[in-house]
Every structure is written in C-alpha cells, then in structure tokens.
Design an enzyme around this catalytic site. Sequence first.
Site, PDB file in Angstrom:
ATOM      1  N   ASP A  45       3.696 -55.124 -13.958  1.00  0.00           N
ATOM      2  CA  ASP A  45       3.387 -55.276 -15.379  1.00  0.00           C
ATOM      3  C   ASP A  45       3.448 -56.737 -15.821  1.00  0.00           C
ATOM      4  O   ASP A  45       3.420 -57.028 -17.013  1.00  0.00           O
ATOM      5  CB  ASP A  45       4.341 -54.427 -16.236  1.00  0.00           C
ATOM      6  N   HIS A 248      -9.100 -78.385   0.769  1.00  0.00           N
ATOM      7  CA  HIS A 248      -8.412 -77.662  -0.304  1.00  0.00           C
ATOM      8  C   HIS A 248      -7.051 -77.182   0.192  1.00  0.00           C
ATOM      9  O   HIS A 248      -6.721 -75.995   0.113  1.00  0.00           O
ATOM     10  CB  HIS A 248      -9.261 -76.490  -0.800  1.00  0.00           C
ATOM     11  N   ASP A 265      -4.266 -84.865  -4.938  1.00  0.00           N
ATOM     12  CA  ASP A 265      -5.438 -84.541  -5.755  1.00  0.00           C
ATOM     13  C   ASP A 265      -4.959 -83.589  -6.848  1.00  0.00           C
ATOM     14  O   ASP A 265      -4.527 -82.466  -6.570  1.00  0.00           O
ATOM     15  CB  ASP A 265      -6.508 -83.881  -4.888  1.00  0.00           C
ATOM     16  N   ASP A 276      -9.222 -84.988 -13.238  1.00  0.00           N
ATOM     17  CA  ASP A 276      -9.294 -84.705 -11.798  1.00  0.00           C
ATOM     18  C   ASP A 276      -9.278 -86.047 -11.064  1.00  0.00           C
ATOM     19  O   ASP A 276     -10.266 -86.790 -11.095  1.00  0.00           O
ATOM     20  CB  ASP A 276     -10.571 -83.925 -11.475  1.00  0.00           C
ATOM     21  N   HIS A 355     -18.168 -83.360   2.051  1.00  0.00           N
ATOM     22  CA  HIS A 355     -18.373 -82.915   0.662  1.00  0.00           C
ATOM     23  C   HIS A 355     -19.223 -83.914  -0.104  1.00  0.00           C
ATOM     24  O   HIS A 355     -19.509 -85.020   0.356  1.00  0.00           O
ATOM     25  CB  HIS A 355     -17.031 -82.677  -0.043  1.00  0.00           C
ATOM     26  N   HIS A 359     -18.923 -84.184  -9.102  1.00  0.00           N
ATOM     27  CA  HIS A 359     -19.167 -82.919  -9.797  1.00  0.00           C
ATOM     28  C   HIS A 359     -18.943 -83.152 -11.280  1.00  0.00           C
ATOM     29  O   HIS A 359     -18.148 -84.007 -11.686  1.00  0.00           O
ATOM     30  CB  HIS A 359     -18.283 -81.781  -9.258  1.00  0.00           C
ATOM     31  N   HIS A 366     -14.839 -77.998 -12.452  1.00  0.00           N
ATOM     32  CA  HIS A 366     -16.212 -78.078 -11.986  1.00  0.00           C
ATOM     33  C   HIS A 366     -17.069 -77.510 -13.116  1.00  0.00           C
ATOM     34  O   HIS A 366     -17.380 -76.320 -13.149  1.00  0.00           O
ATOM     35  CB  HIS A 366     -16.389 -77.294 -10.686  1.00  0.00           C
ATOM     36  N   GLU A 389     -15.780 -89.449  -6.012  1.00  0.00           N
ATOM     37  CA  GLU A 389     -14.689 -89.145  -5.093  1.00  0.00           C
ATOM     38  C   GLU A 389     -15.100 -89.248  -3.621  1.00  0.00           C
ATOM     39  O   GLU A 389     -15.145 -88.248  -2.909  1.00  0.00           O
ATOM     40  CB  GLU A 389     -14.121 -87.754  -5.373  1.00  0.00           C
ATOM     41  N   TYR A 393     -12.277 -88.210   6.519  1.00  0.00           N
ATOM     42  CA  TYR A 393     -11.313 -87.269   7.095  1.00  0.00           C
ATOM     43  C   TYR A 393     -11.507 -87.259   8.609  1.00  0.00           C
ATOM     44  O   TYR A 393     -12.634 -87.130   9.103  1.00  0.00           O
ATOM     45  CB  TYR A 393     -11.541 -85.867   6.516  1.00  0.00           C
ATOM     46  N   ARG A 411      -8.934 -89.822   0.296  1.00  0.00           N
ATOM     47  CA  ARG A 411      -9.859 -89.558  -0.804  1.00  0.00           C
ATOM     48  C   ARG A 411      -9.424 -90.378  -2.007  1.00  0.00           C
ATOM     49  O   ARG A 411      -8.231 -90.447  -2.333  1.00  0.00           O
ATOM     50  CB  ARG A 411      -9.918 -88.071  -1.154  1.00  0.00           C
ATOM     51  N   GLU A 413     -10.509 -90.692  -6.042  1.00  0.00           N
ATOM     52  CA  GLU A 413     -11.302 -89.974  -7.039  1.00  0.00           C
ATOM     53  C   GLU A 413     -10.908 -90.392  -8.445  1.00  0.00           C
ATOM     54  O   GLU A 413      -9.725 -90.545  -8.759  1.00  0.00           O
ATOM     55  CB  GLU A 413     -11.079 -88.466  -6.885  1.00  0.00           C
TER      56      GLU A 413
END
Length: 445
Positions: A45, A248, A265, A276, A355, A359, A366, A389, A393, A411, A413
């Site tokens: 619940d 991710h 990130d 972001d 990638h 975006h 996004h 960004e 890698y 990265r 960004e």
Amino acid sequence: MQASLEIPGDFGPSDFRRRREAVLSGLGTDVMVVPAAAPAGGSGDSRYAFRPGGDLFYLTGCVEPGAVLLLHGGEADHAVTLFVPPRDPEAERWSGPRLGPEGTSDLLGIDHVLAVSELPGRLSSALRSASKVHFRLGSDPAIDGVVGEALAFGRREGTRKGVGPRTVVDPGVILEPLRVRKDAGEMEALRKASALTNAAFGEALPYATPGVREWEVQARLEQVFRASGALPAFGTIVATGANACVLHHVANRGAIRPGDLVLVDGGAELDLYAGDVSRTVPASGRFTGPQRAAYEVVVSARSAALAAALPGRPVSDIHDAAVAELTLGLVGLGALQGSAEDLIAEEAYKAYYPHNTSHWIGLDVHDPGVYAVDGIPVTLEAGMVLTVEPGLYFPPDLPGVPEDLAGMGIRLEDDVAIGPDGPEVLGGSLALDPDDVEYLMAHGR
C-alpha cells in the site's frame, strides 16, 4: 482539510494561457486530450510521490493526479476544459489536499473546470464533432475506451454523414515544436536548475576519494538538491573505474579505489525543470598521464561541440563536431588506427563513443522534440536548450583497448541554451580544465 496547492516556480495563469492559445491555433477543429501522468507505483500500500506529466503542466500548471485537459479547436464557448478530481475529505486525509474544480479554476485561471466524473460524457460529445483526435493511445486506459468508442462512431457515421473522428494523431505533432522552444520563464527555471546542479557538484566531487562508496557521493550530491527544495531529476550515476564504461550505471554500490577516475552524472529538478550535468574526476586528486591525455580529448570535443551550437546551424553539427575531435583524439591515444576521415565514415569511434552528444532538456530530462524531419536535421534556434555531453569509454574487455586506457570512462556534460548570438552554458562555472579539477579535488569548492 484546506487545499494549499500552488503552481511550481514563477509561472502564472497568463503563461499557460498563452501556450494553450498556441496549441488551439494549430488544432483547427480537432480535439486534443491531455491526461495527467499515471500515479507512481509502489509496493503493497506504499506509493511513490506523484510527478506531474510535462504536457499537462506545460499547458495548465496543474500538478494534481487524475486531471485531464480537453482542448476543442472547433468550440467557441468552451475551447478549454479541465477535468479534476472533486474534493474528498476522507481521501485527502490520507493522500493530501485537492483543489477540486472551484479551487483549480481560481488558481489556474481556467474558466471551465469540471469534476472528472463528467469527462466521459463531455469527451464523447466533443470527439463526435471532430475529424481528428490528438491523443497518445495507452497513456490513460479509461480515455482509450472513450476514444475507441468515438472512432467506432466515426466509422459508422463518417461515410454517410461526414461526422465523427477517423484518425488519432500524436499530440506531439503540435506540442513538441512548442516545448522545444523555451519561453523566458522556462529559460529562467532551467538556469536555476542548472545552477543548483553545479553547486551540488562542487560540494560532492571532492568527496569522491579512495575508500568512499559510490552511493556516498550520490548522497552528498542529492543532499544539496533536497536542502534547496529540489529532487533528483533522474537516477544519479556515480561510476568509479570500469563502472564508468556502463553508460547508465545506477547501482552506485562500488568502492572508489586509488587511481580510479570517477564519473558523476546527475541533475536537480527544481520547480519541475531539470538540470543534467556530468563531470569526471581523479579519485587520488591528480590525473595520471594517460588519464589526462584522454580527458583533454573530451575537453577538446566539448569545445568543438559548443562552437557548433549556433542558431541557424543543424543540430547534428554539434554531434559531428564532437565526433571529429574524439576520433582524432582516439588516433592520438593509439585506440584507433587510420585516417580520421575514414574512421568517421566507418563509425569506428562508436566502440569508444556509442551515444549522441545532445538531447533536449526542459520539463523532462530528455525533453520531447524531434532531431530530424524527413531525414533533415532540425535547425537550431534561439530558445532551444540541450545538453552537450561528449565522452570516451574504454571497457577493459573490449578487444584492442590500449592497456593504459582500459577500464576508464570520461563524460563532460553541460546544459546549453541556444542564444541569438551563440551558446550559453547554464548554471555558471564548474571545474572543467584538468588543472582546475585537480585544484577542486585538493581544496574543495
């Protein structure tokens, strides 16, 4: 219980009215139906906090679950009708106050607000006089049924009498071009979200040191968000060592080791608008030679991408500029061999950069909006906001990865607004140059 809900941020009824008028001007005699986001699930619940859907908030300022907006382009008297749950003292005792139709009308400045129980009859009537229904099938099962009945009516009556809808259209056809161009109030909201995000990074990054768990850095970052009245805009990523090669990585359970690079990130959601940002720092305080060399390639790619973020240029130029710099850098690092032109044509860089570079960002991390129409990239305009960004890698199990780069992920960004004369990096300065990053790690914010 007295309702005390309010519109998040500095928006007022006139902002939402102007947006609805823009939609109605493109709707003709069609009908658009925009339901609230579905309530968040939970276990047993328990329930997660409700997060308003972007489209409904964008058009009304409404943040209550269960609301539905009906826009009727062919209706002169009630072109705008908002349906909301009625007041219910018992339900409000458990889940918080509701405004009800009268309170909603007063707060949002929408004249025609009805109880949601009236939705089926009113919607069915409106749909029968429309040729097209702008609605995302599957977004609300109850409305799916009403739309289905209206389409059945249109099939029966449309051929002989010329009435009833025959087509369901994605509302994004009208909404997305509007949402991708931010107005002044949205731009200010995004500046605030990005500034808070950068401030939180300045507090959290120096904590990314050997022996600390990834989730501890996450906690530092999100504590700054929460202390300022914001929420995480998405699942924060704190990835140490080879974890940074998982784009991710949200488990955030790893332990930071000496010599690791740590990729963070994250973003603050403030008044429903998202930041972001990504940064990568050396856990031991200083970059090794190979780490600095790879990091500087990504810095160069970021600079090239920003230089391409100009009004009048295709949005694809941002990614192409980043790819060109990253590919040259990969050759210099010994990760790729050959001419940069050939490697780009072969998309060889994708082994290390899988990638895209940007975006859209806004009410959603996004944010909705296309990047190309009929294969032609969208042209950048002042008021658009997107991320920049670039990254590299080097998964340790990828064949051909140079040994001194294996297990490294980087990265960088930022949130970038397209201005009349060029890009604006939102949120103020945040350490980027490798010397500045090392200073941050040694001395804190």
